[in-house]
Design a protein around this motif. Structure first.
Motif, PDB file in Angstrom:
ATOM      1  N   ALA A 242       0.850  -1.196   0.000  1.00 54.34           N
ATOM      2  CA  ALA A 242       0.000   0.000   0.000  1.00 54.34           C
ATOM      3  C   ALA A 242       0.878   1.236   0.000  1.00 54.34           C
ATOM      4  N   LEU A 243       0.327   2.324  -0.516  1.00 58.87           N
ATOM      5  CA  LEU A 243       0.948   3.644  -0.433  1.00 58.87           C
ATOM      6  C   LEU A 243       0.109   4.484   0.521  1.00 58.87           C
ATOM      7  N   VAL A 244       0.764   5.051   1.531  1.00 60.07           N
ATOM      8  CA  VAL A 244       0.080   5.908   2.499  1.00 60.07           C
ATOM      9  C   VAL A 244       0.556   7.341   2.283  1.00 60.07           C
ATOM     10  N   LEU A 245      -0.377   8.236   1.990  1.00 62.23           N
ATOM     11  CA  LEU A 245      -0.069   9.656   1.874  1.00 62.23           C
ATOM     12  C   LEU A 245      -0.369  10.321   3.212  1.00 62.23           C
ATOM     13  N   PHE A 246       0.566  11.121   3.698  1.00 62.28           N
ATOM     14  CA  PHE A 246       0.439  11.740   5.025  1.00 62.28           C
ATOM     15  C   PHE A 246       0.376  13.256   4.905  1.00 62.28           C
ATOM     16  N   SER A 247      -0.548  13.861   5.643  1.00 61.44           N
ATOM     17  CA  SER A 247      -0.634  15.319   5.703  1.00 61.44           C
ATOM     18  C   SER A 247      -1.370  15.742   6.967  1.00 61.44           C
ATOM     19  N   ASN A 248      -0.878  16.812   7.576  1.00 60.21           N
ATOM     20  CA  ASN A 248      -1.571  17.423   8.709  1.00 60.21           C
ATOM     21  C   ASN A 248      -2.208  18.747   8.313  1.00 60.21           C
ATOM     22  N   GLN A 249      -2.278  19.015   7.028  1.00 60.69           N
ATOM     23  CA  GLN A 249      -2.847  20.264   6.551  1.00 60.69           C
ATOM     24  C   GLN A 249      -4.301  20.093   6.132  1.00 60.69           C
ATOM     25  N   GLN A 250      -5.012  21.216   6.090  1.00 60.85           N
ATOM     26  CA  GLN A 250      -6.410  21.201   5.666  1.00 60.85           C
ATOM     27  C   GLN A 250      -6.492  20.647   4.238  1.00 60.85           C
ATOM     28  N   PRO A 251      -7.293  19.592   4.007  1.00 64.95           N
ATOM     29  CA  PRO A 251      -7.409  19.060   2.640  1.00 64.95           C
ATOM     30  C   PRO A 251      -8.116  20.042   1.724  1.00 64.95           C
ATOM     31  N   THR A 252      -7.703  20.074   0.475  1.00 63.08           N
ATOM     32  CA  THR A 252      -8.321  20.969  -0.500  1.00 63.08           C
ATOM     33  C   THR A 252      -9.596  20.344  -1.054  1.00 63.08           C
ATOM     34  N   ALA A 253     -10.393  21.156  -1.704  1.00 63.18           N
ATOM     35  CA  ALA A 253     -11.639  20.676  -2.285  1.00 63.18           C
ATOM     36  C   ALA A 253     -11.393  19.677  -3.416  1.00 63.18           C
ATOM     37  N   GLU A 254     -10.216  19.772  -4.033  1.00 68.20           N
ATOM     38  CA  GLU A 254      -9.882  18.899  -5.160  1.00 68.20           C
ATOM     39  C   GLU A 254      -9.204  17.601  -4.723  1.00 68.20           C
ATOM     40  N   LEU A 255      -9.008  17.411  -3.420  1.00 68.96           N
ATOM     41  CA  LEU A 255      -8.233  16.255  -2.970  1.00 68.96           C
ATOM     42  C   LEU A 255      -8.846  14.944  -3.432  1.00 68.96           C
ATOM     43  N   GLY A 256     -10.158  14.801  -3.273  1.00 68.40           N
ATOM     44  CA  GLY A 256     -10.813  13.546  -3.647  1.00 68.40           C
ATOM     45  C   GLY A 256     -10.579  13.175  -5.098  1.00 68.40           C
ATOM     46  N   LYS A 257     -10.677  14.153  -5.996  1.00 72.82           N
ATOM     47  CA  LYS A 257     -10.460  13.899  -7.421  1.00 72.82           C
ATOM     48  C   LYS A 257      -9.009  13.525  -7.700  1.00 72.82           C
ATOM     49  N   ARG A 258      -8.087  14.220  -7.028  1.00 75.09           N
ATOM     50  CA  ARG A 258      -6.662  13.919  -7.223  1.00 75.09           C
ATOM     51  C   ARG A 258      -6.349  12.498  -6.770  1.00 75.09           C
ATOM     52  N   LEU A 259      -6.868  12.114  -5.602  1.00 80.44           N
ATOM     53  CA  LEU A 259      -6.615  10.772  -5.090  1.00 80.44           C
ATOM     54  C   LEU A 259      -7.208   9.717  -6.012  1.00 80.44           C
ATOM     55  N   ALA A 260      -8.399   9.985  -6.549  1.00 77.40           N
ATOM     56  CA  ALA A 260      -9.039   9.032  -7.460  1.00 77.40           C
ATOM     57  C   ALA A 260      -8.185   8.815  -8.708  1.00 77.40           C
ATOM     58  N   ARG A 261      -7.574   9.880  -9.208  1.00 77.31           N
ATOM     59  CA  ARG A 261      -6.712   9.752 -10.382  1.00 77.31           C
ATOM     60  C   ARG A 261      -5.463   8.932 -10.051  1.00 77.31           C
ATOM     61  N   TRP A 262      -4.891   9.163  -8.863  1.00 80.70           N
ATOM     62  CA  TRP A 262      -3.689   8.421  -8.479  1.00 80.70           C
ATOM     63  C   TRP A 262      -3.977   6.931  -8.325  1.00 80.70           C
ATOM     64  N   VAL A 263      -5.129   6.597  -7.763  1.00 84.27           N
ATOM     65  CA  VAL A 263      -5.481   5.200  -7.551  1.00 84.27           C
ATOM     66  C   VAL A 263      -5.404   4.426  -8.867  1.00 84.27           C
ATOM     67  N   GLY A 267      -1.233   0.982  -9.054  1.00 84.07           N
ATOM     68  CA  GLY A 267      -1.016  -0.456  -9.030  1.00 84.07           C
ATOM     69  C   GLY A 267      -0.977  -1.022  -7.633  1.00 84.07           C
ATOM     70  N   CYS A 268      -1.306  -0.208  -6.625  1.00 84.63           N
ATOM     71  CA  CYS A 268      -1.392  -0.678  -5.237  1.00 84.63           C
ATOM     72  C   CYS A 268      -2.427   0.172  -4.513  1.00 84.63           C
ATOM     73  N   PRO A 269      -2.966  -0.299  -3.396  1.00 83.67           N
ATOM     74  CA  PRO A 269      -3.958   0.481  -2.656  1.00 83.67           C
ATOM     75  C   PRO A 269      -3.399   1.817  -2.178  1.00 83.67           C
ATOM     76  N   LEU A 270      -4.287   2.821  -2.074  1.00 83.39           N
ATOM     77  CA  LEU A 270      -3.910   4.154  -1.617  1.00 83.39           C
ATOM     78  C   LEU A 270      -4.647   4.468  -0.326  1.00 83.39           C
ATOM     79  N   LEU A 271      -3.892   4.922   0.691  1.00 88.57           N
ATOM     80  CA  LEU A 271      -4.461   5.268   1.988  1.00 88.57           C
ATOM     81  C   LEU A 271      -4.040   6.687   2.359  1.00 88.57           C
ATOM     82  N   LEU A 272      -4.810   7.306   3.246  1.00 92.25           N
ATOM     83  CA  LEU A 272      -4.547   8.670   3.691  1.00 92.25           C
ATOM     84  C   LEU A 272      -4.403   8.668   5.209  1.00 92.25           C
ATOM     85  N   ALA A 273      -3.391   9.376   5.722  1.00 93.26           N
ATOM     86  CA  ALA A 273      -3.140   9.438   7.161  1.00 93.26           C
ATOM     87  C   ALA A 273      -2.841  10.863   7.582  1.00 93.26           C
ATOM     88  N   GLY A 274      -2.951  11.113   8.892  1.00 95.74           N
ATOM     89  CA  GLY A 274      -2.732  12.450   9.430  1.00 95.74           C
ATOM     90  C   GLY A 274      -4.056  13.170   9.627  1.00 95.74           C
TER      91      GLY A 274
END
Length: 313
Positions: A242-263, A267-274
């Protein structure tokens, strides 16, 4: 409810209890009194002690909270959201430190702060080993070292505190890297941990990597500045579970779309932490992206569940 103090409390007593009037707190933190009162009345972010005559008196813990608030605001988190972050941290601290008193936590933090003020690396070494020997990994960072680190970073406008923060930051990065080296080795599963934003700080990323590590899972921590558009290449070569993306910052409105494109290209699961995962959890419900949360033990638990196929996204 705010505590009450006698108006006859002496200056010596106040100094012993480390209580400060609002104007002194304003000088120490750079936050004007009007804002401090608004944070108290409108958002309940601070609860200073009151004298019988109604004057506010702030403890060192209150000052640390104010600096923590400033830190979250600098990351783009709305002031209305900061309260839930602080409340969650306090609740987790109470659960995790059931056998330890608040006085003990304050004592550890005070000793760390004093060692940093003296730039005393030998004392920090001893304190680090002592705290590690008697507390869980999450507690070592969440309740002792990181609150001091956050407070010094938020107080950088005060002369000397940026140097103190840099000293503590360098010390902790070294110790966490050492711990990460110790837990490396053959594991059944491997994850890659990468910063989601350019504003990620290395220590927070390294601590997250250490907290996600376990006997079953090894963590490869990518450095701040990692190009996001090259993560597909990294994952192709490492073949992580799995790939875990980490951030402690306020997520942007476009985050969901960006993550969907990366998925689609990883070639591996994508997770979000922080904290970004906490704030985006409802928005990402039902998407291919799993949210691990921000608390160390919770992140570890959810990661284990996800890798075992037991955590819904």
């Amino acid at each position: 409810m705010n505590k009450q103090l006698s108006a006859s409390t002496s200056a010596a007593d106040l100094d012993y209890q480390q209580l400060y009037p609002i104007r002194e707190v304003s000088k120490l933190t750079g936050v004007n009194p009007v804002t401090l009162r608004a944070w108290e009345r409108r958002y309940g972010l601070i609860q200073p002690t009151r004298t019988d005559s109604g004057h506010r008196l702030y403890s060192q813990a209150d000052i640390d909270d104010i600096r923590s608030i400033l830190g979250w605001l600098e990351r783009g988190v709305a002031v209305s959201k900061v309260g839930s972050i602080l409340a969650r941290g306090q609740a987790l601290a109470q659960d995790g430190w059931a056998a330890s008193s608040a006085d003990e936590r304050l004592r550890w933090r005070t000793q760390v702060r004093e060692a940093v003020q003296r730039f005393d690396g030998a004392s920090l070494d001893r304190l680090f080993d002592q705290v590690f020997a008697s507390n869980a990994l999450d507690q070592v960072f969440d309740e002792v070292f990181m609150p001091v680190w956050h407070s010094l970073r938020a107080g950088h406008a005060n002369f000397g505190q940026m140097s103190e923060w840099a000293f503590l930051d360098q010390f902790l990065r070294g110790r966490v890297l050492m711990r990460l080296q110790l837990v490396r080795g053959p594991r059944r599963q491997q994850i890659v941990l990468a910063p989601l934003s350019s504003g990620a700080l290395e220590l927070e990323l390294l601590v997250a990597g250490l907290l996600l590590s376990s006997d079953e899972v090894s963590v490869v921590v990518l450095a701040p500045g990692q190009p996001l558009d090259e993560l597909t290449l990294v994952c192709e070569r490492l073949s992580p579970d799995a790939l875990v993306l980490f951030s402690n910052q306020q997520p942007t409105a476009e985050l969901g779309k960006r993550l969907a494109r990366w998925v689609l290209g990883l070639g591996c699961p994508l997770l979000l932490a922080g904290e970004a995962a906490e704030m985006a959890q409802d928005h990402l419900a039902g998407s291919p992206v799993a949210c691990l949360g921000a608390d160390g033990s919770l992140m570890r638990k959810r990661l284990r569940q996800y890798l075992a196929g037991q955590l819904d996204t």
